[in-house]
Design a protein around this motif. Structure first.
Motif, PDB file in Angstrom:
ATOM      1  N   ILE A   1      -6.662  -6.463  -3.258  1.00  0.00           N
ATOM      2  CA  ILE A   1      -5.153  -6.898  -3.095  1.00  0.00           C
ATOM      3  C   ILE A   1      -4.878  -8.428  -3.493  1.00  0.00           C
ATOM      4  O   ILE A   1      -4.050  -8.564  -4.283  1.00  0.00           O
ATOM      5  CB  ILE A   1      -4.613  -6.427  -1.629  1.00  0.00           C
TER       6      ILE A   1
ATOM      7  N   MET B   1       3.321  -8.063  -2.855  1.00  0.00           N
ATOM      8  CA  MET B   1       2.934  -8.041  -4.245  1.00  0.00           C
ATOM      9  C   MET B   1       4.093  -6.966  -5.008  1.00  0.00           C
ATOM     10  O   MET B   1       4.536  -7.277  -6.044  1.00  0.00           O
ATOM     11  CB  MET B   1       1.560  -7.318  -4.522  1.00  0.00           C
TER      12      MET B   1
ATOM     13  N   SER C   1     -11.655  -4.888   0.830  1.00  0.00           N
ATOM     14  CA  SER C   1     -10.142  -4.236   0.452  1.00  0.00           C
ATOM     15  C   SER C   1      -8.982  -5.524   0.354  1.00  0.00           C
ATOM     16  O   SER C   1      -8.127  -5.448  -0.501  1.00  0.00           O
ATOM     17  CB  SER C   1      -9.611  -3.043   1.395  1.00  0.00           C
TER      18      SER C   1
ATOM     19  N   PHE D   1      -2.932  -9.657  -6.823  1.00  0.00           N
ATOM     20  CA  PHE D   1      -1.374 -10.634  -6.705  1.00  0.00           C
ATOM     21  C   PHE D   1      -1.506 -11.905  -7.200  1.00  0.00           C
ATOM     22  O   PHE D   1      -0.769 -12.224  -7.881  1.00  0.00           O
ATOM     23  CB  PHE D   1      -1.387 -10.576  -5.001  1.00  0.00           C
TER      24      PHE D   1
ATOM     25  N   LEU E   1       0.492  -6.089   0.058  1.00  0.00           N
ATOM     26  CA  LEU E   1       0.912  -5.211  -0.892  1.00  0.00           C
ATOM     27  C   LEU E   1       2.381  -5.121  -0.887  1.00  0.00           C
ATOM     28  O   LEU E   1       3.119  -5.028  -1.941  1.00  0.00           O
ATOM     29  CB  LEU E   1       0.479  -3.850  -0.252  1.00  0.00           C
TER      30      LEU E   1
ATOM     31  N   THR F   1     -12.826 -10.798  -9.214  1.00  0.00           N
ATOM     32  CA  THR F   1     -12.972  -9.858  -7.864  1.00  0.00           C
ATOM     33  C   THR F   1     -14.602  -9.013  -7.785  1.00  0.00           C
ATOM     34  O   THR F   1     -14.847  -9.041  -6.768  1.00  0.00           O
ATOM     35  CB  THR F   1     -11.754  -8.648  -7.998  1.00  0.00           C
TER      36      THR F   1
ATOM     37  N   HIS G   1      -3.158  -6.343   5.106  1.00  0.00           N
ATOM     38  CA  HIS G   1      -3.180  -5.462   3.666  1.00  0.00           C
ATOM     39  C   HIS G   1      -1.790  -4.907   3.347  1.00  0.00           C
ATOM     40  O   HIS G   1      -1.375  -5.076   2.254  1.00  0.00           O
ATOM     41  CB  HIS G   1      -3.922  -4.288   3.980  1.00  0.00           C
TER      42      HIS G   1
END
Length: 479
Positions: free
Chosen positions: A323, A45, A319, A327, A42, A73, A38
Motif C-alpha cells: 500500500i 491514497m 501488505s 501511495f 488506503l 516493492t 492499512h
C-alpha cells in the motif's frame, strides 16, 4: 494525450491539502482512534487520487505510477518473507535459544543494553542489513533482556540503535550505496564522512545505554533466569553446531554475497540443523518456516518470545508495504512531492540552514513515502543543486541524507523499516523511540555540525575522489 500526462503538475494548494490529510489521518489513527494503518493509508491514497483526478491528472498517469512502484516493492517483499522463514528456522534449530541461553549466563545485567547495541552494530556492519540483524540477533536479544527483567522498550531501542549504525556504516548496505550514488559521491568518502556524525552519536548512545543499564539492572531475578535456562535446556539441544547459521551469515556477508541468497542459505542450513540436531521432521520444519515456531514450555514469557517467525508472520508488514509503496509512487510520479519540496529550498541561505533543511525534508519524506529508499533518492535529487551552488563536496550531501533519512525510518510506525522492527521485536515504534538513542541523536548532531560549520567541506578543502566541479577551476562560492 501522452504529452498532457507528462506535463501535468499539481497545484501547490492541492499538494499541501493531500499532505495535510495524510498527516492528520495518521496522527488520528495512531494517537486517537487506534485504527489499523492499512485502512488509514488506503483512505489517504484514495483521497490523493480523488484530488488529483478532480484537478486534471489523467488516471492513466496514476496507474502508471502505481505500476512503477513495483520495482521497489517486489524485492522488498521477497526479503521480508525470507526473513520470516529465517526467524522460524533459527528458533527451531536452536540458534536463537542458544544465543538467549548464553546471553543470560554471560552478560552482566548492567552492561546488557550497551552489549546488545554493540552486538547489533557488529552484525549489521557485517551483513549490511538492519532488517536481518533485527529479525535474528535482535529477536534473541529481546529474550535475553526479558530474562534480565529489562524494560522491553529499552532493549528494542538498543537493538535498533546498533542495527541502524552498523547498516549505515557497512559498504554492503543498500542505503549506504544508494546515498552516494544519488549525491554523486564516492562510496568510501561517504563512509568516512558519516563517521563525523555517526561516530559521536553512537558513542553518546553507548554511554546512555550504560547509564540506563546500570540504573535498571537491579530487578533481575536469578530464580526467573534459572527457570528460563531450564526451559531452554529441556526442549533444545544447545551446542556449538546451533551457531552455524550465525557464522554462515557473517562469512557470506564478508564474501559480499547479496542479502537474499545469504538469508535463504542461512534459513536452509538452520532447517537442516532443526532436523538433524533438534529432531524436527521435514514437514515439521517446513511448517515452521511457513507458519512460525510454537513454543510450549509452560513458561509464559519464554513461550511468548519463541512463538514467532514464519513467512506468514510478515503478512502485516508485507501488505502495508504494498500500500505505502503504491501511495509513495503516486506522490512522486504525479509531482505532489516535487511541488511541496520545491517550496522548501528557499530555506537554504547558509550552510547551517541547508543542512537543517535537508534533515527536515528527509524526515518529512520518511513520513509521507514510508520508504527510506524513496526518501534518500527524492531528497538527494531535490537538494543536490543547493549543495552544488554552495560548492560543497558530494559526501556532505550523501552523509546528511543518511544521517536523517536512513536512521529515522526505524522510528515511524507506518514506514516499512519501523513496521518491520516493531513486528519483529514486539515493541511499538513510539514505545522504543525514546530509547533508540542513536536514531534521534544522529540527525541532531548533523544539524549542530551544520550551524557550527564543522565537517562541512567545500571543493578543494579536503581530498575527495569525486567533486561537483574540477578542483583547479574557479567557481563562485555561496556562503
Amino acid at each position: 494525450m501522452e504529452n498532457n500526462e507528462q506535463n501535468f503538475q499539481p497545484k501547490t494548494w492541492v499538494s499541501f491539502v493531500i499532505m495535510a490529510f495524510l498527516v492528520a489521518a495518521m496522527c488520528s489513527a495512531i494517537f486517537l482512534t487506534g485504527q489499523q494503518l492499512h485502512i488509514t493509508m488506503l483512505t489517504c491514497m484514495g483521497f490523493c487520487i480523488l484530488m488529483l483526478v478532480l484537478t486534471g491528472c489523467p488516471y492513466s498517469k496514476i496507474e502508471e505510477a502505481i505500476i512503477s512502484s513495483g520495482n521497489l516493492t517486489i524485492p522488498t517483499l521477497i526479503i521480508l518473507y525470507t526473513i520470516g522463514a529465517v526467524m522460524g528456522s533459527w528458533i527451531a534449530s536452536g540458534t536463537v535459544p542458544m544465543i538467549i541461553y548464553w546471553g543470560l549466563k554471560l552478560i552482566n545485567p548492567g552492561l546488557f543494553l550497551a552489549t546488545a547495541c554493540i552486538a547489533c552494530m557488529i552484525t549489521s556492519l557485517a551483513t549490511g542489513s538492519s532488517w536481518s540483524t533485527i529479525g535474528t540477533v535482535g529477536v534473541a536479544l529481546m529474550g535475553v533482556g526479558m530474562g534480565l527483567d529489562m524494560n522491553p522498550a529499552m532493549t528494542a531501542g538498543a537493538i535498533v540503535s546498533g542495527a541502524a549504525f552498523g547498516d549505515k556504516m557497512s559498504p554492503m548496505s543498500d542505503t549506504t550505496n544508494v546515498a552516494p550514488a544519488v549525491a554523486g559521491a564516492d562510496l568510501f568518502d561517504h563512509i568516512k564522512a558519516m563517521l563525523t556524525t555517526g561516530g559521536p552519536a553512537i558513542v553518546i548512545a553507548l554511554v546512555g545505554f550504560t547509564v540506563l543499564g546500570f540504573s535498571h539492572s537491579g530487578d533481575a531475578n536469578s530464580e526467573t533466569i534459572a527457570q528460563i535456562l531450564e526451559s531452554l535446556e529441556s526442549i533444545f539441544q544447545l551446542n556449538l553446531t546451533t551457531l552455524i547459521p550465525v557464522i554462515l551469515v557473517l562469512v557470506l556477508a564478508i564474501k559480499k554475497f547479496p542479502a537474499f541468497p545469504t538469508l535463504l542459505i542461512s534459513a536452509l542450513v538452520a532447517a537442516a540443523l532443526a532436523i538433524l540436531v533438534q529432531g524436527q521432521s521435514i514437514p515439521g520444519i517446513m511448517s515452521i518456516m511457513e507458519n512460525g515456531f510454537v513454543s510450549d514450555t509452560g513458561f509464559y514469557d519464554i513461550d511468548k518470545l519463541l512463538s514467532r517467525g514464519g513467512m506468514f508472520s510478515m503478512h502485516y508488514t508485507a501488505s502495508l508495504t504494498v500500500i505505502v509503496m503504491a501511495f509513495g509512487g503516486i506522490l512522486e510520479k504525479c509531482g505532489v512531492l516535487d511541488e511541496i519540496l520545491s517550496k522548501m529550498r528557499g530555506l537554504t541561505r547558509t550552510v547551517g540552514t541547508m543542512v537543517a533543511t535537508t534533515v527536515v525534508i528527509e524526515i518529512l519524506l520518511n513520513l509521507v513515502t514510508a520508504s527510506q529508499y524513496m526518501t534518500i533518492i527524492l531528497g538527494g535529487k531535490l537538494m543536490m543543486p543547493v549543495y552544488k551552488e554552495k560548492d560543497m563536496l558530494p559526501q556532505c550531501l550523501s552523509r546528511t541524507l543518511e544521517d536523517s533519512g536512513t536512521v529515522t525510518s526505524l522510528l515511524i510506525p507506518w514506514n516499512l523499516c519501523g513496521a518491520f522492527a516493531s513486528a519483529a521485536l514486539g515493541v511499538g515504534c513510539f514505545t522504543y523511540l525514546p530509547f533508540a538513542l542513536f536514531n534521534w541523536i544522529c540527525p541532531l548532531i548533523a544539524v549542530v555540525w551544520g550551524f557550527l560549520g564543522l565537517f562541512q567541506w567545500k571543493t578543494g578543502q579536503k581530498p575527495s575522489k569525486k567533486t561537483y566541479r574540477p578542483v583547479d577551476s574557479e567557481a563562485p562560492v555561496s556562503k
